[in-house]
Design a protein around this motif. Structure first.
Motif, PDB file in Angstrom:
ATOM      1  N   ILE A 127       0.999  -1.205   0.075  1.00 39.16           N
ATOM      2  CA  ILE A 127      -0.081   0.238   0.273  1.00 39.16           C
ATOM      3  C   ILE A 127       0.671   1.257   0.418  1.00 39.16           C
ATOM      4  O   ILE A 127       1.392   1.477   0.964  1.00 39.16           O
ATOM      5  N   LEU A 128       1.205   2.404  -0.905  1.00 38.97           N
ATOM      6  CA  LEU A 128       2.308   2.948  -0.673  1.00 38.97           C
ATOM      7  C   LEU A 128       1.174   4.186  -0.781  1.00 38.97           C
ATOM      8  O   LEU A 128       2.330   5.360  -0.154  1.00 38.97           O
ATOM      9  N   VAL A 129      -0.302   4.553  -0.338  1.00 35.42           N
ATOM     10  CA  VAL A 129      -0.945   5.479   0.228  1.00 35.42           C
ATOM     11  C   VAL A 129      -2.382   4.717   0.269  1.00 35.42           C
ATOM     12  O   VAL A 129      -2.769   4.228  -0.340  1.00 35.42           O
ATOM     13  N   ASN A 130      -2.982   5.178   1.532  1.00 36.50           N
ATOM     14  CA  ASN A 130      -4.118   4.779   2.092  1.00 36.50           C
ATOM     15  C   ASN A 130      -4.726   6.074   2.574  1.00 36.50           C
ATOM     16  O   ASN A 130      -4.919   6.494   3.809  1.00 36.50           O
ATOM     17  N   GLU A 131      -5.535   7.307   1.632  1.00 40.34           N
ATOM     18  CA  GLU A 131      -5.597   8.825   2.341  1.00 40.34           C
ATOM     19  C   GLU A 131      -6.795   8.685   2.899  1.00 40.34           C
ATOM     20  O   GLU A 131      -7.275   8.603   2.117  1.00 40.34           O
ATOM     21  N   THR A 132      -7.691   8.779   3.941  1.00 39.78           N
ATOM     22  CA  THR A 132      -9.006   8.923   4.377  1.00 39.78           C
ATOM     23  C   THR A 132      -9.174  10.379   4.805  1.00 39.78           C
ATOM     24  O   THR A 132      -8.899  11.314   5.849  1.00 39.78           O
ATOM     25  N   PHE A 133     -10.357  10.827   3.898  1.00 36.78           N
ATOM     26  CA  PHE A 133     -10.450  12.205   5.268  1.00 36.78           C
ATOM     27  C   PHE A 133     -12.069  11.359   5.445  1.00 36.78           C
ATOM     28  O   PHE A 133     -12.728  11.098   5.114  1.00 36.78           O
ATOM     29  N   SER A 134     -12.121  11.242   6.551  1.00 37.05           N
ATOM     30  CA  SER A 134     -13.332  11.646   7.753  1.00 37.05           C
ATOM     31  C   SER A 134     -13.834  12.295   7.867  1.00 37.05           C
ATOM     32  O   SER A 134     -13.847  13.197   8.149  1.00 37.05           O
ATOM     33  N   GLN A 135     -15.594  12.480   7.224  1.00 45.06           N
ATOM     34  CA  GLN A 135     -16.420  13.531   7.502  1.00 45.06           C
ATOM     35  C   GLN A 135     -16.868  13.111   9.156  1.00 45.06           C
ATOM     36  O   GLN A 135     -18.044  14.136   8.926  1.00 45.06           O
ATOM     37  N   SER A 136     -16.876  12.176   9.949  1.00 45.62           N
ATOM     38  CA  SER A 136     -17.571  12.206  11.428  1.00 45.62           C
ATOM     39  C   SER A 136     -18.097  13.679  11.658  1.00 45.62           C
ATOM     40  O   SER A 136     -18.611  13.699  12.439  1.00 45.62           O
ATOM     41  N   SER A 137     -17.147  13.934  11.975  1.00 42.05           N
ATOM     42  CA  SER A 137     -16.911  15.495  12.512  1.00 42.05           C
ATOM     43  C   SER A 137     -18.131  16.329  12.491  1.00 42.05           C
ATOM     44  O   SER A 137     -19.201  17.163  12.933  1.00 42.05           O
ATOM     45  N   ILE A 138     -18.454  16.010  10.855  1.00 42.01           N
ATOM     46  CA  ILE A 138     -19.104  16.937   9.756  1.00 42.01           C
ATOM     47  C   ILE A 138     -20.678  16.454   9.785  1.00 42.01           C
ATOM     48  O   ILE A 138     -22.023  17.038  10.701  1.00 42.01           O
ATOM     49  N   HIS A 139     -20.361  14.921  10.570  1.00 44.29           N
ATOM     50  CA  HIS A 139     -22.310  14.205  11.066  1.00 44.29           C
ATOM     51  C   HIS A 139     -21.829  14.463  12.161  1.00 44.29           C
ATOM     52  O   HIS A 139     -23.151  14.056  12.417  1.00 44.29           O
ATOM     53  N   SER A 140     -20.976  14.759  13.103  1.00 41.34           N
ATOM     54  CA  SER A 140     -21.075  14.193  14.140  1.00 41.34           C
ATOM     55  C   SER A 140     -22.758  15.041  14.445  1.00 41.34           C
ATOM     56  O   SER A 140     -23.618  15.088  15.877  1.00 41.34           O
ATOM     57  N   LYS A 141     -23.193  16.362  14.524  1.00 42.63           N
ATOM     58  CA  LYS A 141     -24.179  17.486  14.833  1.00 42.63           C
ATOM     59  C   LYS A 141     -25.127  16.721  14.711  1.00 42.63           C
ATOM     60  O   LYS A 141     -26.226  17.364  14.965  1.00 42.63           O
ATOM     61  N   PHE A 142     -25.120  15.847  13.740  1.00 44.72           N
ATOM     62  CA  PHE A 142     -27.012  15.366  12.840  1.00 44.72           C
ATOM     63  C   PHE A 142     -27.132  14.190  13.732  1.00 44.72           C
ATOM     64  O   PHE A 142     -27.617  13.443  14.317  1.00 44.72           O
ATOM     65  N   GLY A 143     -26.130  13.443  14.782  1.00 46.60           N
ATOM     66  CA  GLY A 143     -26.153  12.210  15.072  1.00 46.60           C
ATOM     67  C   GLY A 143     -25.561  11.551  14.438  1.00 46.60           C
ATOM     68  O   GLY A 143     -26.395  10.071  14.557  1.00 46.60           O
TER      69      GLY A 143
END
Ligand code: KG4
Ligand code: ZN
Length: 333
Positions: A25-41
């Protein structure tokens, strides 16, 4: 072969570059949106799609830079095309098709659950079927008999909520953040799992039902007798017990001495500990993906595409006439 993986099926935007000969795996980059969805539960589908659209192109560019490769070096594009949130899948598949068209390279619409299950083989390269596999994530709680490579036979599934979803809903009721699994895991560390009794449904079936467990947690919260930590500990224990009992019984019935557990819930150390302990008593070995490959990520998609294609001619996949929702390798869900 250099494979670019793209994953946008839920709320994680992920890009990977995987070199198949060296299994690297040369690179495995993830942007987690969890903080964006967190306020909606929980995950809001349209918000997820919009953020994939925003984040995927720069994440892709950044991944190439980190790996030090040119976009022209890519031999194959692997993209999650099912199952998942349709708008979210449309962003990833559209991006992948555009890339395949411009580069004149093949694109493989990949099954998300194949990614989760095969990520255990990516971590444990000596692992081969037959084995019994449990995928426990936010959207799925499914047991498969994998009797030969790439043959997935459905043996049991949730009839209502998924295990990860139960962690998420219980965390919300306990005042925690989204995603609920990590919140429950850390709250549970300070609690006593024996104080609160929570039910295990459909005990003799290979299928799962978690909605009664969610209701039982809500009842405990409204009774206000026990603390958050004790309820969290009991919930985690009950889910660990449920998953372990059912997958191990199914493995025994399948005659398998190996079990794979994958998906976001496989990152939970109490679940791993309980499953591995009960498995050892039964003479069964459990294999997990490394922690960073448990949740949604594009490396598992790149690897799954590589495995699902096998020795087939790559030019077969130089076609753009697939929809979000279509995959090249059907897996019953
Ligand atoms: O595989 P995944 O990233 O996405 C789906 O395909 O759904 O799984 C996400 C799920 C969420 O429900 C999250 O709460 C759960 O995995 N999860 C955990 C843990 N980390 C993530 N559940 C229990 N313990 C954890 N440490
Ligand atoms: Zn997943």
């Amino acid at each position: 072969m250099l494979i670019a993986g793209i994953e946008t099926s839920c709320d994680d935007t992920s890009v990977a570059l995987f070199e198949s000969e060296s299994r690297t795996i040369l690179v495995n980059e993830t942007f987690s949106q969890s903080s964006i969805h967190s306020k909606f539960g929980g995950v809001v589908p349209e918000v997820a799609s919009r953020n994939h659209l925003l984040k995927l192109p720069p994440l892709f560019k950044n991944s190439l830079e980190i790996a030090g490769v040119s976009v022209k070096d890519i031999d194959l594009i692997a993209v999650t095309s099912a199952p998942g949130l349709i708008g979210a899948l449309l962003v990833g598949t559209s991006f992948a098709k555009g890339l395949a068209f411009i580069l004149d390279k093949p694109v493989f619409p990949t099954h998300h659950l194949a990614g989760h299950i095969l990520s255990a083989e990516l971590t444990n390269l000596a692992l081969k079927p037959p084995y019994t596999a449990l995928v426990a994530s936010g959207g799925h709680t499914h047991i498969y008999k994998v009797s030969e490579p790439l043959k997935f036979e459905l043996m049991g599934r949730t009839v209502d909520d998924a295990a990860g979803e139960t962690f998420d809903k219980a965390a919300k009721a306990l005042g925690g953040s989204y995603p609920g699994g990590p919140f429950i895991e850390s709250a549970a560390a300070g609690g006593d799992y024996q104080k609160v009794r929570l039910p295990i449904a459909m005990r003799n079936s290979p299928n799962f039902s978690f909605s009664g467990l969610k209701t039982a947690v809500l009842n405990e919260v409204s009774k206000n007798i026990f603390g958050i930590e004790d309820i969290a500990a009991s919930l985690q224990y009950t889910i660990a017990e449920t998953l372990s009992e059912k997958v191990l019984r199914t493995a025994k019935e399948n005659g398998d001495s190996r079990v794979v557990m994958a998906g976001g819930v496989a990152a939970n150390s109490a679940v791993r500990w309980r499953l591995s302990a009960l498995a050892a008593e039964a003479g069964i070995t459990v294999y997990y993906p490394e922690i960073k490959l448990c949740g949604d990520n594009a490396a598992m998609i790149a690897y799954a595409a590589y495995r699902l294609i096998g020795s087939k001619d790559l030019s077969l996949y130089k076609r753009l006439d697939f929809k979000a929702g279509d995959t090249m390798h059907e897996i019953p869900v």
